[in-house]
Design an enzyme around this catalytic site. Sequence first.
Site, short mmCIF file in Angstrom:
data_model
loop_
_atom_site.label_atom_id
_atom_site.label_comp_id
_atom_site.label_asym_id
_atom_site.label_seq_id
_atom_site.Cartn_x
_atom_site.Cartn_y
_atom_site.Cartn_z
N ASP A 1 -10.22 3.61 2.52
CA ASP A 1 -10.41 2.94 3.81
C ASP A 1 -11.11 3.83 4.84
OD1 ASP A 1 -9.30 0.51 3.06
OD2 ASP A 1 -7.27 1.14 3.58
N LYS B 1 0.80 -1.24 0.00
CA LYS B 1 0.00 0.00 0.00
C LYS B 1 0.83 1.29 0.00
CE LYS B 1 -4.36 -1.32 2.17
NZ LYS B 1 -5.30 -0.99 3.24
#
Length: 288
Positions: A108, A72
């Site tokens: 997220d 990520k």
Amino acid sequence: MGRIKGSTQLTCIIGSPVDHSKSPYMHNLAFEKLGLDYAYMAFDIKEGFLKQGVDGLRTLNVRGFNITMPHKQEVMKYLDKIEEDAKLIGAVNTVLNDNGKLIGYNTDGKGFIKSLEERDVKYIDEKIVLIGAGGAAKAIAIELALKGVKNIVIVNRTLEKAEAISNTINKNIQGSESRSLVLDEKLLKEELKDANILINTTSIGMGDTIDNNIINDRDILHKDLFVADLIYNPVKTKFLSMAEEKGCRIMNGLAMLVYQGALVFKIWTGTDMPVEVMKEMEKRNLIE
Ligand code: ATR
């Protein structure tokens, strides 16, 4: 998969491991329901091979991809543009291929906020306490601050990690006054007296620690707290059970997972994920 054609646009998740990801099921179900000509796969790309992986996806002209552990952060190096919130978070979980240009997003924290909104939980003018200071805590805290939440307290075993998140918020987001403190139940109890939302972002309560609770003293909680745990397997952690017994409203991590996915779906297709797919994801509980 008789629906795959020469024109089908590929989307996927890359990471390692990826075989337990819920995203292929969720997105393929939504594509099918809406008759959209897309497909979603999962590709295990090991550490050290990310650049080749992203180059490959670029060459194949995929529509977009999700990124999970351990890539990520590193993936940011290989993109053409990154949204401001993802830059602040320092991680990208979604890429859109916009006519050959790879654009990075982070859905997220926004997914978590959406799950609060869907439950009519007020958060803008409230005091929010997060336990843990990993990637998930950072994404949620930064998105909350960008939404205008002023009072964000980050509590962590390792104080420096909490301080790093608070500093990022205070330096970059006007009007925010994030504070951090070390995980200590006495301090936490004081802090929670006038708090409205408490979120466990640590992994305590799942896997090997399924019988553990990030807090021991139930009197730390009061019934006006909205209590969330990012864990969804088990469906109800010890932490959430304790909160429920105290009379708190509770939420597990499934809603965040589903809503962050719905945001991804919208970025790639321009279309809302069908509510029935989201409901089914929450109902199935995704624990196989
Ligand atoms: P993610 O990226 O999924 O949010 P992570 O980066 O592994 O996960 O972060 C895990 C969080 O759980 C960290 O805040 C960690 O605390 P430290 O920063 O002190 O390591 C917290 N955590 C893990 N095990 C813990 C434990 N036994 N007690 C308290 N906190 C714990």
